[in-house]
Design a protein around this motif. Structure first.
Motif, PDB file in Angstrom:
ATOM      1  N   GLY A 182      21.038  41.587  35.790  1.00  0.00           N
ATOM      2  CA  GLY A 182      20.998  41.753  37.250  1.00  0.00           C
ATOM      3  C   GLY A 182      22.096  42.704  37.714  1.00  0.00           C
ATOM      4  N   LEU A 183      23.307  42.470  37.236  1.00  0.00           N
ATOM      5  CA  LEU A 183      24.444  43.361  37.568  1.00  0.00           C
ATOM      6  C   LEU A 183      24.143  44.793  37.167  1.00  0.00           C
ATOM      7  CD1 LEU A 183      27.737  41.578  36.343  1.00  0.00           C
ATOM      8  CD2 LEU A 183      26.848  41.752  38.692  1.00  0.00           C
ATOM      9  N   SER A 184      23.629  44.911  35.966  1.00  0.00           N
ATOM     10  CA  SER A 184      23.368  46.223  35.413  1.00  0.00           C
ATOM     11  C   SER A 184      22.304  46.960  36.218  1.00  0.00           C
ATOM     12  CB  SER A 184      22.929  46.023  33.961  1.00  0.00           C
ATOM     13  OG  SER A 184      22.561  47.229  33.394  1.00  0.00           O
ATOM     14  N   PHE A 185      21.249  46.237  36.586  1.00  0.00           N
ATOM     15  CA  PHE A 185      20.148  46.867  37.329  1.00  0.00           C
ATOM     16  C   PHE A 185      20.620  47.347  38.700  1.00  0.00           C
ATOM     17  CE2 PHE A 185      16.430  46.887  40.104  1.00  0.00           C
ATOM     18  CZ  PHE A 185      15.535  47.615  39.346  1.00  0.00           C
ATOM     19  N   LEU A 186      21.375  46.491  39.399  1.00  0.00           N
ATOM     20  CA  LEU A 186      21.788  46.838  40.757  1.00  0.00           C
ATOM     21  C   LEU A 186      22.984  47.784  40.774  1.00  0.00           C
ATOM     22  CD1 LEU A 186      21.343  46.149  43.859  1.00  0.00           C
ATOM     23  CD2 LEU A 186      23.369  44.699  43.581  1.00  0.00           C
ATOM     24  N   LEU A 187      24.008  47.458  39.977  1.00  0.00           N
ATOM     25  CA  LEU A 187      25.284  48.175  40.091  1.00  0.00           C
ATOM     26  C   LEU A 187      25.509  49.168  38.957  1.00  0.00           C
ATOM     27  CD1 LEU A 187      27.479  45.050  40.992  1.00  0.00           C
ATOM     28  CD2 LEU A 187      26.462  46.699  42.592  1.00  0.00           C
ATOM     29  N   GLY A 188      24.602  49.162  37.965  1.00  0.00           N
ATOM     30  CA  GLY A 188      24.790  50.054  36.825  1.00  0.00           C
ATOM     31  C   GLY A 188      25.912  49.590  35.898  1.00  0.00           C
ATOM     32  N   THR A 189      26.334  48.338  36.050  1.00  0.00           N
ATOM     33  CA  THR A 189      27.401  47.814  35.179  1.00  0.00           C
ATOM     34  C   THR A 189      26.940  47.910  33.726  1.00  0.00           C
ATOM     35  OG1 THR A 189      27.758  46.202  36.921  1.00  0.00           O
ATOM     36  CG2 THR A 189      28.935  45.841  34.839  1.00  0.00           C
ATOM     37  N   LYS A 190      27.791  48.441  32.877  1.00  0.00           N
ATOM     38  CA  LYS A 190      27.376  48.600  31.483  1.00  0.00           C
ATOM     39  C   LYS A 190      27.299  47.243  30.798  1.00  0.00           C
ATOM     40  CE  LYS A 190      27.619  51.939  29.064  1.00  0.00           C
ATOM     41  NZ  LYS A 190      28.203  52.635  27.903  1.00  0.00           N
ATOM     42  N   HIS A 191      26.470  47.195  29.753  1.00  0.00           N
ATOM     43  CA  HIS A 191      26.083  45.916  29.183  1.00  0.00           C
ATOM     44  C   HIS A 191      27.266  45.103  28.648  1.00  0.00           C
ATOM     45  CE1 HIS A 191      23.433  42.956  27.562  1.00  0.00           C
ATOM     46  NE2 HIS A 191      23.925  43.110  26.348  1.00  0.00           N
ATOM     47  N   GLY A 192      28.146  45.738  27.872  1.00  0.00           N
ATOM     48  CA  GLY A 192      29.241  44.999  27.249  1.00  0.00           C
ATOM     49  C   GLY A 192      30.169  44.385  28.290  1.00  0.00           C
ATOM     50  N   CYS A 221      31.153  41.863  43.185  1.00  0.00           N
ATOM     51  CA  CYS A 221      30.047  41.492  44.079  1.00  0.00           C
ATOM     52  C   CYS A 221      30.552  41.154  45.480  1.00  0.00           C
ATOM     53  CB  CYS A 221      29.290  40.286  43.513  1.00  0.00           C
ATOM     54  SG  CYS A 221      28.513  40.612  41.924  1.00  0.00           S
ATOM     55  N   ALA A 222      31.844  41.423  45.741  1.00  0.00           N
ATOM     56  CA  ALA A 222      32.467  40.964  46.990  1.00  0.00           C
ATOM     57  C   ALA A 222      31.766  41.511  48.236  1.00  0.00           C
ATOM     58  CB  ALA A 222      33.948  41.358  47.005  1.00  0.00           C
ATOM     59  N   ASN A 223      31.362  42.766  48.172  1.00  0.00           N
ATOM     60  CA  ASN A 223      30.833  43.363  49.405  1.00  0.00           C
ATOM     61  C   ASN A 223      29.326  43.583  49.388  1.00  0.00           C
ATOM     62  OD1 ASN A 223      33.473  43.576  50.505  1.00  0.00           O
ATOM     63  ND2 ASN A 223      33.836  45.263  49.052  1.00  0.00           N
ATOM     64  N   LEU A 224      28.638  42.810  48.587  1.00  0.00           N
ATOM     65  CA  LEU A 224      27.188  43.015  48.504  1.00  0.00           C
ATOM     66  C   LEU A 224      26.473  42.341  49.680  1.00  0.00           C
ATOM     67  CD1 LEU A 224      26.482  42.521  44.695  1.00  0.00           C
ATOM     68  CD2 LEU A 224      27.015  44.617  45.941  1.00  0.00           C
ATOM     69  N   THR A 225      25.338  42.932  50.051  1.00  0.00           N
ATOM     70  CA  THR A 225      24.526  42.341  51.121  1.00  0.00           C
ATOM     71  C   THR A 225      23.607  41.274  50.525  1.00  0.00           C
ATOM     72  OG1 THR A 225      22.728  43.903  50.750  1.00  0.00           O
ATOM     73  CG2 THR A 225      24.456  44.582  52.284  1.00  0.00           C
ATOM     74  N   ASP A 226      23.019  40.465  51.399  1.00  0.00           N
ATOM     75  CA  ASP A 226      22.068  39.448  50.934  1.00  0.00           C
ATOM     76  C   ASP A 226      20.914  40.099  50.180  1.00  0.00           C
ATOM     77  OD1 ASP A 226      23.542  37.422  51.906  1.00  0.00           O
ATOM     78  OD2 ASP A 226      22.296  37.051  53.691  1.00  0.00           O
ATOM     79  N   LYS A 227      20.494  41.255  50.668  1.00  0.00           N
ATOM     80  CA  LYS A 227      19.374  41.940  50.022  1.00  0.00           C
ATOM     81  C   LYS A 227      19.752  42.340  48.596  1.00  0.00           C
ATOM     82  CE  LYS A 227      16.067  45.570  50.917  1.00  0.00           C
ATOM     83  NZ  LYS A 227      15.775  46.792  51.665  1.00  0.00           N
ATOM     84  N   GLN A 228      20.988  42.782  48.445  1.00  0.00           N
ATOM     85  CA  GLN A 228      21.447  43.164  47.099  1.00  0.00           C
ATOM     86  C   GLN A 228      21.534  41.949  46.177  1.00  0.00           C
ATOM     87  OE1 GLN A 228      24.912  45.424  48.502  1.00  0.00           O
ATOM     88  NE2 GLN A 228      24.085  47.200  47.393  1.00  0.00           N
ATOM     89  N   PHE A 229      22.059  40.853  46.707  1.00  0.00           N
ATOM     90  CA  PHE A 229      22.065  39.631  45.888  1.00  0.00           C
ATOM     91  C   PHE A 229      20.635  39.275  45.461  1.00  0.00           C
ATOM     92  CE2 PHE A 229      26.337  38.589  47.672  1.00  0.00           C
ATOM     93  CZ  PHE A 229      26.966  38.331  46.465  1.00  0.00           C
ATOM     94  N   ASP A 230      19.697  39.426  46.416  1.00  0.00           N
ATOM     95  CA  ASP A 230      18.302  39.084  46.099  1.00  0.00           C
ATOM     96  C   ASP A 230      17.755  39.938  44.955  1.00  0.00           C
ATOM     97  OD1 ASP A 230      17.910  36.963  47.745  1.00  0.00           O
ATOM     98  OD2 ASP A 230      17.159  38.168  49.443  1.00  0.00           O
ATOM     99  N   ILE A 231      18.117  41.212  44.953  1.00  0.00           N
ATOM    100  CA  ILE A 231      17.628  42.083  43.874  1.00  0.00           C
ATOM    101  C   ILE A 231      18.166  41.592  42.533  1.00  0.00           C
ATOM    102  CG2 ILE A 231      17.795  44.415  42.878  1.00  0.00           C
ATOM    103  CD1 ILE A 231      17.825  45.485  45.791  1.00  0.00           C
ATOM    104  N   MET A 232      19.454  41.291  42.473  1.00  0.00           N
ATOM    105  CA  MET A 232      20.031  40.808  41.211  1.00  0.00           C
ATOM    106  C   MET A 232      19.375  39.495  40.786  1.00  0.00           C
ATOM    107  SD  MET A 232      24.049  41.662  41.062  1.00  0.00           S
ATOM    108  CE  MET A 232      24.563  40.527  42.343  1.00  0.00           C
TER     109      MET A 232
END
Lengths: 352, 352
Positions: free
Chosen positions: B259-269, B306-317
């Motif tokens: 979820g993190l990776s899809f929304l924020l591009g956080t790398k896997h490791g 994830c501090a400043n994410l919107t509800d919509k962004q949380f929903d995507i993750m």
């Protein structure tokens, strides 16, 4: 390495589903080489998915597999069918698995199987072949060799084409094996681990497999496990032990037991045990633990099997044993020839 | 399973010898996909055996691999050559290995790679492909998947055709990796072990691989080893950890880090580490040990991503995470939907 494997209690029932996409056509049969101890085992036989011209050949594992036996099987299969089979499936212990691998190779390589004993002599990919072990320990299900007794030598056909295309690991199939056979075959795995882990050829790859297998062997043979767990763990020990020696090498026990086997026809599992019991000078800790396992399971090994041999017979065993140079080099080091003399081997064989 | 593997310090120099028999003809090139951190590493580049029309394509691993990136690579290769390549060789970490696997598959399967995200959707065998890991932990060298971020999902192309035909495990290639990257990628392996061993899908097969990998991880990250031993062991840990999940499944950390990776591009490791740090309630012992490892190596994980994410962004993750049903079922059990609610996931993500 084996490219496909399924594991699980009852997974043998998937055999039909696994073979279906590999069938070349209706005229090209699957040939099942099955240990003849299962000939009257209706429950196992019913699970072999015979279709069209598929055929079961029952084979005794009383004797070690021979190059003449492989050649005869190949000849019969070729005479019996106008086309190459779709595949060969070996169901049994090391003998049946090695026969299945050798037959699959010899269906596509000319001449006699004894011409290919050695390393990387096979020219053509064999036909599709599947291994289904029904006893655990030999590692034949995962190895890149098929060990045959030929006219002059007991030696494997080692090649990249030898490993199975598919293996089915179903621990339920190991039910009903006698305690002695279970022990002897299991010790094959244990001895693989000791020979691999203490050898000169050891590397980080083989070590991780060997240590995993050794730890499983200790659980199975020294602790008290429920039967299912013990079956599962010994099947995995065999697998990892086989992987460990695939990337390293065996040692003194195998080098000497090949001699026994060639001359006296001693089967591999028990032969390894007879030899290993006398190898304290090479593997002190390994042999000590082996004796504990033997005691825990009340195993009495045959004694004095070399008592009445002639000098000529000792020479034959010593020749076979010394010819296995990579095994000695792994066990003793590059200068093994200065340490392993004919008289030392004769003394050791004389104790057995 | 991978059908051929070589292991050893310096074994990368065998690449030319390994590829030679696989070359289809002089017009059919080998394409080397190489992490661009090696672009100015003359010593490594000199060991890549370029002949005829062979080509190196340098690729950044700054971002996780994408289906669009795979499609573009395939298109370029097809436009550049009148015949299919002889093979694709991936040299790098999980990103490069996954790209190599995906490109090899998409050269023989029509359409876009995102159409094949899922299980067993690939119809045709890919072209010959080789994996050479230069960092240890992901298990991508041994897995039957290639994990891509697509238009709607981060999900693997899981198939029997995905695994490499050949892998070269040369621990020397992992020299020069930064401490942080070494830790994050190594923890991918550690987390594989914890998720596999504590999951519902665990079986005796996966367990033996998982326990081997876990024990190697503990040595590497909690004991003090010499560098070579540490490199060798972590490379083998990655291999066995990958084998363990191939026959079981990962769990909560992977489901949430996708979820993190899809929304924020956080790398896997690093994504796995950020998530796992907050999973005491699911993996109490595993997380405790993770925190010890983190402390021993002075690793500070990013906080508040994830501090400043919107509800919509949380929903995507949360949508991405919940779509990975087998992972949740493995971690929690068949009734996972009653236990893993959207609000529980939101609370967890909010802590990260």
């Amino acid at each position: 390495m084996v490219s496909k494997v399924v594991f699980g209690r009852g997974s043998f029932t998937q055999l039909g589903e696994i073979l279906a996409p590999e069938r070349l056509n209706e005229s090209a049969p699957f040939i099942f080489l099955v240990d003849d101890v299962f000939e009257h085992n209706a429950s196992l036989i019913a699970k072999i998915p015979l279709l069209y011209k598929d055929q079961i050949i029952f084979i005794s594992s009383e004797e070690e597999p021979k190059t003449t036996q492989v050649d005869k099987l190949v000849e019969d299969i070729v005479l019996n069918s106008s086309v190459l089979p779709s595949g060969i499936i070996g169901i049994g212990g090391g003998t049946l698995l090695d026969l299945a691998k050798a037959v699959a190779l010899m269906l596509t390589n000319d001449g006699s199987s004894h011409e290919y004993q050695g390393w990387d002599l096979i020219k053509n990919k064999g036909i599709y072949h599947v291994g289904v072990p029904t006893i655990s320990g030999t590692g034949a299900e995962v190895s890149r060799t098929t060990i045959l007794t030929g006219p002059t030598m007991k030696l494997g056909i080692n090649s990249d084409f030898t490993p199975f295309d598919q293996v089915i690991l179903d621990p339920e199939l190991t039910e009903g094996v006698s305690k002695e056979q279970w022990f002897y075959t299991g010790m094959d795995c244990y001895i693989h681990c000791i020979e691999s882990l203490t050898g000169e050829y050891i590397n980080s790859f083989s070590k991780t497999y060997g240590e995993t297998a050794l730890s499983l062997c200790k659980e199975v043979f020294l602790e008290t496990l429920i039967q299912e767990e013990s079956q599962d763990k010994l099947m995995m020990a065999s697998w990892h032990g086989g992987m460990s020696i695939a990337y390293s090498q065996v040692g003194v026990a195998h080098a000497m037991s090949y001699g026994l086997s060639f001359l006296l026809g001693t089967k591999h599992g028990i032969g390894n045990c007879i030899v290993f019991d006398h190898l304290e000078e090479f593997y002190p800790e390994g042999v000590e633990l082996f004796k504990k396992m033997k005691a825990k399971h009340n195993i009495s090994l045959p004694q004095g099997i070399c008592a009445n041999l002639t000098d000529k017979q000792f020479d034959i065993m010593i020749d076979v044993s010394l010819s296995l140079e990579p095994l000695w080099e792994n066990a003793i080091g590059k200068d093994w020839k200065t340490k392993i003399t004919r008289s030392r081997l004769k003394d050791l064989y004389s104790k057995m």
